[in-house]
Design a protein around this motif. Sequence first.
Motif, short mmCIF file in Angstrom:
data_model
loop_
_atom_site.label_atom_id
_atom_site.label_comp_id
_atom_site.label_asym_id
_atom_site.label_seq_id
_atom_site.Cartn_x
_atom_site.Cartn_y
_atom_site.Cartn_z
N LYS A 135 0.83 -1.21 0.00
CA LYS A 135 0.00 0.00 0.00
C LYS A 135 0.87 1.26 0.00
O LYS A 135 0.61 2.20 -0.74
CB LYS A 135 -0.92 -0.02 1.23
CG LYS A 135 -1.85 1.19 1.36
CD LYS A 135 -2.74 1.03 2.59
CE LYS A 135 -3.57 2.29 2.83
NZ LYS A 135 -4.53 2.57 1.75
N TRP A 298 -3.08 3.51 6.99
CA TRP A 298 -4.33 2.74 6.98
C TRP A 298 -5.55 3.66 7.15
O TRP A 298 -5.52 4.61 7.93
CB TRP A 298 -4.36 1.74 8.13
CG TRP A 298 -3.35 0.64 8.08
CD1 TRP A 298 -2.30 0.46 8.91
CD2 TRP A 298 -3.33 -0.46 7.15
NE1 TRP A 298 -1.61 -0.68 8.58
CE2 TRP A 298 -2.22 -1.27 7.51
CE3 TRP A 298 -4.14 -0.84 6.07
CZ2 TRP A 298 -1.90 -2.44 6.83
CZ3 TRP A 298 -3.82 -2.00 5.40
CH2 TRP A 298 -2.72 -2.79 5.76
N SER A 299 -6.60 3.34 6.45
CA SER A 299 -7.90 3.95 6.73
C SER A 299 -8.57 3.13 7.84
O SER A 299 -8.31 1.93 7.96
CB SER A 299 -8.79 3.92 5.48
OG SER A 299 -8.20 4.65 4.43
N GLU A 302 -9.58 -0.68 7.51
CA GLU A 302 -9.11 -1.20 6.22
C GLU A 302 -8.49 -2.58 6.36
O GLU A 302 -8.53 -3.40 5.44
CB GLU A 302 -8.09 -0.21 5.63
CG GLU A 302 -7.64 -0.57 4.21
CD GLU A 302 -6.72 0.47 3.62
OE1 GLU A 302 -6.41 0.37 2.42
OE2 GLU A 302 -6.30 1.40 4.36
N HIS A 303 -7.90 -2.85 7.50
CA HIS A 303 -7.40 -4.19 7.81
C HIS A 303 -7.82 -4.48 9.25
O HIS A 303 -7.56 -3.68 10.15
CB HIS A 303 -5.88 -4.25 7.69
CG HIS A 303 -5.32 -5.64 7.90
ND1 HIS A 303 -5.05 -6.48 6.86
CD2 HIS A 303 -5.01 -6.32 9.03
CE1 HIS A 303 -4.59 -7.64 7.32
NE2 HIS A 303 -4.55 -7.54 8.64
#
Length: 446
Positions: A135, A298-299, A302-303
């Motif tokens: 990412k 990270w949003s 998102e994970h």
Amino acid sequence: MTITPKPSAKTPDTKIYERRESGVRSYSRSMPRQFNKAQGVWMHANDGSRYLDFLSGCSSLNYGHNHPALKQALMDYIASDGVTHALDLYTDAKAKFLTTFEDVILKPRGLDYRAMFTGPTGTNAVEAAIKLARKVTGRETVIAFTNGFHGMTLGALACTGNAGKRGGAGVPLSHVSHEPYDGYYGADVDTADLLEQRLEDPSSGLDAPAAFLVETVQGEGGLNAASPEWLRKIAALAKKQGALMIVDDIQAGCGRTGGFFSFEDMGFKPDIVTLAKSLSGMGLPFALTLFSPDLDVWSPGEHNGTFRGNNHAFVTATAALREFWADPKFAEDVARRGRILEQRLDKMAKRHGLSTRGRGMMRGINVETGEIADKITGACFDEGLIIETSGAHGEIVKVLAPLVIDDETFNAGLDILEEAIAETIAPVDASDVTGSKTDRKLGLAA
């Protein structure tokens, strides 16, 4: 009175396992006892037998079984109706862990990492690490290394070298280039230089990588230990290529190689570190992916993972950090015990013309074939010592004794190993031995 192993030749009734448990089970096949209790460095079976544990849950129990300080902390927390499961909600248990981890581990080592609580096992931490690297960089390829082991879910498995493990995937395992680890071609070939040459050659066919994923000591791959010089070259190469350096510290970390992190005092700082196994201190599922703050892209959500908020593991992990890592004496004692292990294994290896592998309290002997290694570990189990193998062919007899073991018990266990090797492999200077090298090692000489 010194406690000694008390093995039994009696095997338990396994009908329920044979009827209901998958054939994928493995450890129970080589150690067929039904265990019902564990304390410190000992495992007890339901027939009254007692075994010295030199496996430590594959380094998930670095502080032994049911350490009193950790057990009491957990019992007190449960008795107070402390939160068990919380997803990623804020809890007292999580706050105490993060504060203690910051104060006891990160700050004294000059490290600044964000902590990402992934799913419960090491492979979840690796999946998060390689996903984050892709990412951040916008690239797909991960550079992994020969004999590396990183987990059994598809992304981590793609980075794993073992053909037997990879074969279970059932789908192509792609976007990973497996490059030679330190020493793969022998001491005279610098594989870091070879990798740099490949990456700088526009016709090599090797795509620009998102990350380099490496174990400083390869736990399942044969206890191959990379040199600090090689690791510094890899870290510098990653930076030069615009890739991230990921250290998989799942088995080698939490004190197994001496320091809390296996890369301490090596002259480089990874961009991402994965931890699991002994992180909870008590065998409770707990995995963590650490990364530099600038990589935290990270949003929200998102994970994620349902069991990323194991508060019982936060409690025991905090207790372990306070009990063992707040005082440098523990690491010093582990280093001292690692030297004992090194000396004992070197002596055994020299007697039989063999070699050793590993670092710290993560060492073993290369007995050259899996058949020989299985005979040795089987003989050890018969004498009350739980010990297993490692390596591409299962050829490494691997010692993962608890870090808290006392010297007398430690040496007693190593005595069992030494005797098992002596019973299986003839000394190299035995003048009355004939036959092939393999026959001699199996004790089959005429």
